[in-house]
Each structure stands twice: as structure tokens, then as C-alpha cells.
Design a protein around this motif. Structure first.
Motif, mmCIF file in Angstrom:
data_model
loop_
_atom_site.group_PDB
_atom_site.id
_atom_site.type_symbol
_atom_site.label_atom_id
_atom_site.label_comp_id
_atom_site.label_asym_id
_atom_site.label_seq_id
_atom_site.Cartn_x
_atom_site.Cartn_y
_atom_site.Cartn_z
ATOM 1 N N ARG A 274 -40.535 67.992 46.110
ATOM 2 C CA ARG A 274 -41.595 67.840 45.100
ATOM 3 C C ARG A 274 -40.915 67.728 43.768
ATOM 4 N NH1 ARG A 274 -46.526 69.607 42.437
ATOM 5 N NH2 ARG A 274 -46.569 67.720 41.203
ATOM 6 N N VAL A 304 -45.733 84.505 40.310
ATOM 7 C CA VAL A 304 -47.026 83.938 39.920
ATOM 8 C C VAL A 304 -47.920 83.782 41.143
ATOM 9 C CG1 VAL A 304 -48.141 81.938 38.920
ATOM 10 C CG2 VAL A 304 -45.952 82.717 38.030
ATOM 11 N N THR A 305 -49.173 84.182 41.002
ATOM 12 C CA THR A 305 -50.106 84.153 42.137
ATOM 13 C C THR A 305 -50.307 82.750 42.683
ATOM 14 O OG1 THR A 305 -51.286 85.770 40.822
ATOM 15 C CG2 THR A 305 -52.300 85.116 42.892
ATOM 16 N N GLN A 306 -50.382 81.756 41.766
ATOM 17 C CA GLN A 306 -50.675 80.382 42.202
ATOM 18 C C GLN A 306 -49.633 79.895 43.197
ATOM 19 O OE1 GLN A 306 -51.776 77.278 39.161
ATOM 20 N NE2 GLN A 306 -50.059 76.251 40.113
ATOM 21 N N GLU A 309 -50.171 81.470 46.545
ATOM 22 C CA GLU A 309 -51.336 80.851 47.208
ATOM 23 C C GLU A 309 -50.942 79.541 47.867
ATOM 24 O OE1 GLU A 309 -54.253 80.421 44.207
ATOM 25 O OE2 GLU A 309 -54.875 82.518 44.298
ATOM 26 N N GLN A 310 -50.070 78.797 47.174
ATOM 27 C CA GLN A 310 -49.611 77.542 47.742
ATOM 28 C C GLN A 310 -48.827 77.772 49.028
ATOM 29 O OE1 GLN A 310 -50.038 74.102 46.559
ATOM 30 N NE2 GLN A 310 -51.706 75.426 46.008
ATOM 31 N N PHE A 313 -51.264 78.506 51.818
ATOM 32 C CA PHE A 313 -52.216 77.434 52.109
ATOM 33 C C PHE A 313 -52.105 76.854 53.516
ATOM 34 C CE2 PHE A 313 -55.006 74.139 52.027
ATOM 35 C CZ PHE A 313 -54.842 73.075 51.173
ATOM 36 N N HIS A 316 -53.214 79.558 56.081
ATOM 37 C CA HIS A 316 -54.627 79.893 55.970
ATOM 38 C C HIS A 316 -55.487 78.769 56.510
ATOM 39 C CE1 HIS A 316 -58.322 81.494 54.286
ATOM 40 N NE2 HIS A 316 -58.543 80.321 53.742
ATOM 41 N N PHE A 317 -55.051 77.530 56.272
ATOM 42 C CA PHE A 317 -55.818 76.369 56.729
ATOM 43 C C PHE A 317 -55.905 76.326 58.246
ATOM 44 C CE2 PHE A 317 -57.725 72.369 56.029
ATOM 45 C CZ PHE A 317 -57.288 71.520 57.017
ATOM 46 N N ARG A 335 -40.762 76.391 38.931
ATOM 47 C CA ARG A 335 -41.376 77.306 39.901
ATOM 48 C C ARG A 335 -42.481 76.654 40.687
ATOM 49 N NH1 ARG A 335 -45.688 78.515 36.181
ATOM 50 N NH2 ARG A 335 -47.172 78.064 37.790
ATOM 51 N N SER A 336 -43.249 75.807 40.022
ATOM 52 C CA SER A 336 -44.377 75.196 40.726
ATOM 53 C C SER A 336 -43.908 74.137 41.717
ATOM 54 C CB SER A 336 -45.305 74.590 39.682
ATOM 55 O OG SER A 336 -46.337 73.927 40.298
ATOM 56 N N ARG A 343 -44.137 74.400 50.443
ATOM 57 C CA ARG A 343 -45.415 74.193 51.144
ATOM 58 C C ARG A 343 -45.333 72.991 52.063
ATOM 59 N NH1 ARG A 343 -50.590 72.102 47.935
ATOM 60 N NH2 ARG A 343 -49.913 70.087 48.693
ATOM 61 N N LYS B 48 -61.881 74.090 54.887
ATOM 62 C CA LYS B 48 -61.604 74.310 56.311
ATOM 63 C C LYS B 48 -62.803 74.026 57.187
ATOM 64 C CE LYS B 48 -60.184 78.555 56.867
ATOM 65 N NZ LYS B 48 -59.608 79.799 57.432
ATOM 66 N N SER B 83 -57.235 76.216 50.359
ATOM 67 C CA SER B 83 -58.427 76.342 51.183
ATOM 68 C C SER B 83 -58.997 77.754 51.084
ATOM 69 C CB SER B 83 -58.080 76.006 52.625
ATOM 70 O OG SER B 83 -57.031 76.843 53.063
ATOM 71 N N ARG B 108 -54.892 81.623 33.378
ATOM 72 C CA ARG B 108 -55.465 82.248 34.569
ATOM 73 C C ARG B 108 -55.644 83.744 34.381
ATOM 74 N NH1 ARG B 108 -54.397 80.468 40.717
ATOM 75 N NH2 ARG B 108 -54.858 82.553 41.438
#
Lengths: 394, 242
Positions: A274, A304-306, A309-310, A313, A316-317, A335-336, A343, B48, B83, B108
Motif C-alpha cells: 500500500r 491508533v485505533t483505526q 480496526e483495519q 477487518f 471480522h468480515f 502508519r496507515s 490488511r 457483512k 465491517s 476522532r
């Protein structure tokens, strides 16, 4: 096929014969010609006039090169003979010598260090090299062969004429059936998804004629009308000529094979990118949801939470949140982008543990596509990629 | 029923799926301006539940969509979308609008603090209230947020139209997305400008959100002002040609 004739008077004047018509090459007016009376077929008046600056134009190069049918045929023969010679040279069977073999042989015999691939030596079938051209559309007497010649787009209009004729036939047949009372409203489902209409460029190539967008749209509309009514086999075939197949499943996703480590635990490795971050992830089949990035726990590596979460993802999906262990290495980027790279790597690695349907779901959720967005370059005359300098009135 | 014919918008046939004008893409040249994705790339569907629906339950349209999506190229999911059930598109949009200079982390955290502040204030009210009033006190910060923004949305807007050398403010119906944007923009501008410098943004924002939730406060007043101006300029409505 008449060859170009060049008349040399006392001065520089060129006339070209093309099948009875005479076309004048007029460029960059260095030519003070008196209006010559052109007679079709019979002799030409020879003009004597002088030009100002002697600029000899290579008129043969200015006009579009027309390849005669004989010329193309000769080229094809030469190509076939050359192909057999090449096969013999390479010690292969001339009968089963394909285009890929030819390309390999040429690359071997004529190695080229040129960067531009199109400048390297090629040997292809003449159909692919010489552009498709139209033969002369009129006869010896100057009368055109096709009845729609004077529309300017004869192939297009004749195609439209044909298609509309078919539509009228179908409607007439339907009316007849309805009159007899045998008409039934049965409609068949057509595979509209697996194929597409050919695009404007393809149609132009097929007809060897320039089309406008409106022409193309009109034609497609007519074909769609034909599709909606029930038509017989030959009309179906006519319409199918203008449809091209589309990769029905756009998943050419390579699924990594499973590997097994010392303890017999299955794992799968994959890479992701990326921006300028590159990551490699190893996903183990059984685990408790621990993720180690460059040897550090993901909670500490990604404060960082974001980003976390990535990472969650893909799992979780697929409802596999606490079921896999992951070890990954990542370098480059910020970082992103590191999170995005990991991911992608994890999603690709997960493909080996998951059904094909779920792979398709992941693809449609955008998990398996590498993000092509990169930083846009700064342009000269502007302050940044998009920002312009402050506009000052004076 | 035949599979629905390829949809045509305004008589223009749907052109080739997945084929872009390759003439524009030469090898060795990268596109500098414009989207890095081709026009054939579609937005990803992150939800989902969309995929978990059994095939039998889908309508014809949905089945067709399902089949069609299999042939389409899909863009990569952006970094702000997951998701997760906790994700809210309105909240994400609002966070991006609060963000300054690309500092998403700060934006945020401000958003999280705002929602927490809203929740705390509501809980305080809840505990202080009597039994009958408790039923009417909303404590979910997300519903308060959504309702507040909905209350702030103007119904009609003004657009400057040039006629005879002068710009007239013409009343014009607004699209949904424009309305949502205006509500959010007004809220943020109000909080940034009309607060004391010692007051922190989450505090101010939570206060404004609660006021807007009860249809009071400066943002609602701004919406009403907009409506009044539109009403006053009613005579110019015929200047609109769309």
C-alpha cells in the motif's frame, strides 16, 4: 491498381493517379498552379510553372499508404515461408510452430537491448502489422460499387439497414402469429451478464470506418431492441456477432497453497502493498487471535485505533476473529499504509482457509484489491499537486 | 420474466463492462491527474449481512445485481471503512469535516469525547429526573447526534444567480446530500467561532448537539434564518431554470 505517375515538367509538379481519379497533393503552398483542366481517364495537361522556393516534398510519403491486395497476399506468403524457415532454424516442427514460438525465436536470434518494446524486431502475421484498409470503392468508370457510398459511412449504414430489416421481419412474423392467434408471450432469459456489447473502437475496427458516439449509441439501441423481441436463430446469430464475452468471474485471485510447519500446523503466507509499504503475513490455521508485527504485539505497534480496526477487518468480515494467529513483517510507508498493507496480506493469506464463495465476498468487499492510489506528483507552475499559486491581479 | 435488459440511462446504452478506452493508457506512462482506478471500478460493499443473505430470499433485481457484481472490478476498501457494527457513515463524515491538516487521530478523539460528553450530560439529567420524565430522556449519543443533525437540515436554500449584472439570491430546493453537508458545516462553524478560547471543542459541540436535539440553539436559528430569507426572496423563484 494504377501506380502513381509523376510528371516532371520544367518545374516541380506532381500528380497522382488513383484508379481514374486525380487527387492533388496541396500542402504548404509553394505552388503557383494555374487551374488545370483535369480530364478523367485521358491525357493530362502538362503545366509549366515555376515555384518560388524549391522545396521538394516527398508526396509519396504525405498521402496515406495504400496496400494493394496483391501486396498483402505476397506478404502473407512470405510470412508463412519465413515461419517454416524459422522453425527449421530452431530445430522445431514447422507444422506446429505457433506465434509464441516465433516471438521466442526472434528474441533469441535478434537480441535487442532497446527499452521500447515496440521498437524491437517483431515477426507477426501481416494482418496484425498492416492496418486494415479499404479497397478502392469505385470501379473503372468512377461509379461506386456500394449503393450507400455517398452517405460517407457505407458499412455503418448498410449494417443499420440490415439490422432494421431484421427487426421489421421479426415484427411482421409476430403480427402474423398474432393474427392467427398462435402468438405466445414466452420470453427467454438471455445471458446478459456473461457478455457485453463491443465498444466503439471494436466496431470501428470491424467496419474499417470512423464512427461518432451517436452512431454507435444508435446502433446499440437497435440491437437491444432486437434482443427484447423474440427472434429466430439467424437473428440471434446476427446479434451475437456484436457481443463479446466478459470474464464472468472477475476473480483471477491466486489462492496460496497451504504449507505445514514442524508441528503440523497449517499456515499460509502472502504479501501486500500500500503506497510504499510492503508487508508479508503468515496466517496460522489455529490460534487465538494474536497478531505479531515485526516481532511486536499489534496493540503496541499500532497505537491508533483505526489501524487496529483495519487489521481486524478481514477476520471480522469472515467471522473468524479469535481463530487465527498471524505473524507479519512490514517495512516502508507510514502508519496507515503499513496497516493497509498488512490488511491486504492477511486477506490474501486467508483465501487459502476459506471457501471460494467467501473469497468472492472478500473481493466484493474490497479486501483483495491492492489500493493503487499513490501520492500525486507536484506539477510545475503550481505549488503542490493541485494547489495553485496565489493569484495576484498585478 | 426475462432477465432485465441492460439498463440504459437517458437512452444511452450501458457500455462495455470492464473495458476501458485502452488508447489512453500507454505502457510506461502513469496517469497523473484523475482517479487511479478506471471508470469500470465499482465501490466495495462492506456490509457483512449483504453477503449472508440466502439466495432464495433475493428478489429478481437483487439476483441480477449479484450476478453482475461478479463480473465487475471492485475498488479497494478505504482505510476508514470496516465491517464493524460500531461504524457509522454520518459520524465518519462529521469526523472528516472536523479534521484539520489531516490529523485524523485528533479529529476522532474529539468526536469520541463529544459523544462521551453528550452521554454523560444525559445520564446526569436522567439520574436527576423523576420517574415520569426518565422515559422521555434520550441517552443514546448516536440517536441524539443523528436527530440533532436532522433538525438542523434546511429544507430550502439560496443560490446566487447572475441576472442583468446583479447577483440575486434565489430560493432553490436542496439535494439531500447538500442539506446534510450544510447542517454539519453550520454545526462545526458555530462551535469553532462562537466559543470562548478556554472552552474545549467536545464540550461546546456536545452542548450544541443537545440544543439542536431539542430544536433550540444557534444552529437551528441559522436554519430558520435561511428559511426566512428564502421566503422573503420568494418573488425571485422564477429565476431558477432547473
Amino acid at each position: 491498381m494504377a501506380a502513381p505517375c509523376v510528371f516532371w515538367g520544367a518545374a516541380v509538379s506532381h500528380r497522382l493517379f488513383l484508379g481514374g481519379r486525380i487527387s492533388l497533393a496541396l500542402r504548404q503552398g509553394v505552388w503557383k498552379a494555374a487551374a488545370a483542366e483535369l480530364q478523367v481517364g485521358t491525357g493530362i495537361l502538362r503545366l509549366r510553372h515555376t515555384t518560388g522556393v524549391t522545396a521538394k516534398k516527398n508526396v509519396a510519403a504525405l498521402r496515406r499508404e495504400t496496400y494493394t491486395v496483391d501486396f498483402i497476399k505476397k506478404q502473407i506468403e512470405e510470412f508463412n515461408i519465413g515461419k517454416r524457415h524459422l522453425a527449421n532454424m530452431m530445430g522445431e516442427d514447422p507444422e506446429t510452430f505457433t506465434q509464441e514460438d516465433i516471438d521466442r525465436a526472434i528474441a533469441y536470434l535478434f537480441p535487442s537491448g532497446l527499452f521500447e518494446k515496440q521498437a524491437r524486431p517483431i515477426m507477426k502475421h501481416p494482418e496484425q502489422i498492416f492496418p486494415k484498409q479499404r479497397a478502392i470503392q469505385w470501379g473503372e468508370d468512377g461509379r461506386p460499387f456500394h449503393f450507400l457510398f455517398y452517405t460517407g459511412k457505407q458499412s455503418y449504414y448498410s449494417l443499420m439497414h440490415e439490422a432494421y430489416g431484421k427487426l421489421l421481419d421479426v415484427e411482421k412474423r409476430q403480427n402474423q402469429l398474432q393474427a392467427k392467434g398462435l402468438f405466445s408471450e414466452k420470453t427467454k432469459t438471455k445471458d446478459l451478464i456473461g457478455s457485453r456489447w463491443l465498444i466503439k473502437e471494436e466496431l470501428e475496427e470491424m467496419l474499417v470506418e470512423k464512427l461518432s458516439d451517436q452512431d454507435y449509441a444508435q446502433f446499440i439501441r437497435l440491437l437491444e431492441r432486437l434482443l427484447t423481441v423474440e427472434c429466430s436463430a439467424e437473428e440471434e446469430e446476427f446479434v451475437q456477432r456484436f457481443r463479446r464475452s466478459v470474464t464472468v468471474q472477475s476473480r483471477k485471485q491466486l489462492i496460496e497453497p497451504l504449507q505445514y510447519d514442524g508441528q503440523g500446523m497449517a499456515f499460509s503466507t502472502s504479501e501486500g502493498k500500500r503506497k510504499s509499504a510492503k508487508a508479508e503475513a503468515v496466517v496460522y490455521e489455529h490460534g487465538s487471535g494474536r497478531i505479531k508485527v515485526n516481532g511486536i504485539d499489534y496493540l503496541l505497534y499500532f497505537p491508533v485505533t483505526q489501524d487496529r480496526e483495519q487489521l481486524m477487518f478481514p477476520f471480522h468480515f469472515l467471522d473468524r476473529l479469535g481463530k487465527h494467529d498471524v505473524t507479519c513483517t512490514v517495512s516502508g510507508g507510514g502508519r496507515s499504509s503499513q496497516a493497509g498493507a498488512i490488511r491486504l496480506a492477511m486477506a490474501k493469506a486467508l483465501c487459502s482457509f476459506v471457501t471460494e464463495e467467501e473469497v468472492e465476498w472478500m473481493r466484493q468487499a474490497g479486501l483483495l484489491t491492492a489500493d493503487p492510489r499513490v501520492r500525486e506528483r507536484k506539477k510545475p507552475g503550481q505549488e503542490g499537486a493541485r494547489r495553485k499559486f496565489t493569484w495576484k491581479k498585478r | 420474466m426475462a432477465a432485465p435488459a441492460v439498463k440504459a440511462a437517458r437512452g444511452w446504452p450501458v457500455l462495455a463492462l470492464g473495458v476501458r478506452n485502452r488508447l489512453l493508457r500507454f505502457p510506461g506512462l502513469t496517469q497523473v491527474r484523475g482517479s487511479r482506478y478506471g471508470p469500470e471500478y465499482k465501490d466495495p460493499q462492506v456490509d457483512k449481512e449483504y453477503y449472508r443473505k440466502p439466495l432464495a430470499e433475493l428478489t429478481e433485481e437483487e439476483k441480477y445485481e449479484w450476478e453482475l457484481r461478479k463480473t465487475q472490478h471492485i475498488k479497494a476498501a478505504p482505510a476508514s471503512k470496516t465491517s464493524s457494527v460500531f461504524e457509522d457513515p454520518v459520524i465518519s463524515k462529521f469526523t472528516n469535516m472536523i479534521m484539520k491538516g489531516g490529523n485524523k487521530v485528533l479529529a476522532r478523539s474529539l468526536m469520541a469525547q463529544t459523544l462521551e460528553a453528550v452521554k454523560r450530560k444525559q445520564f446526569e439529567k436522567y439520574h436527576a429526573a423523576s420517574a415520569e420524565e426518565r422515559a422521555s430522556i434520550e441517552r443514546n449519543p448516536y440517536t441524539i447526534f443523528h436527530q440533532a443533525l436532522k433538525n438542523c437540515e434546511p429544507v430550502i436554500g439560496l443560490v446566487p444567480i447572475l441576472r442583468g449584472g446583479h447577483f440575486y439570491q434565489v430560493p432553490v430546493p436542496l439535494a439531500d446530500r447538500r442539506r446534510r453537508f450544510l447542517a454539519m458545516k453550520w454545526m462545526i462553524t458555530e462551535c469553532r467561532e462562537k466559543k470562548h478560547r478556554r472552552v474545549l471543542m467536545p464540550e461546546k459541540l456536545s452542548h450544541e448537539l443537545l440544543e439542536a436535539f431539542h430544536n433550540q440553539g444557534p444552529v437551528i436559528k441559522k436554519k430558520h434564518d435561511m428559511h426566512k430569507m428564502a421566503e422573503a426572496n420568494r418573488a425571485l423563484a422564477h429565476y431558477r431554470w432547473w
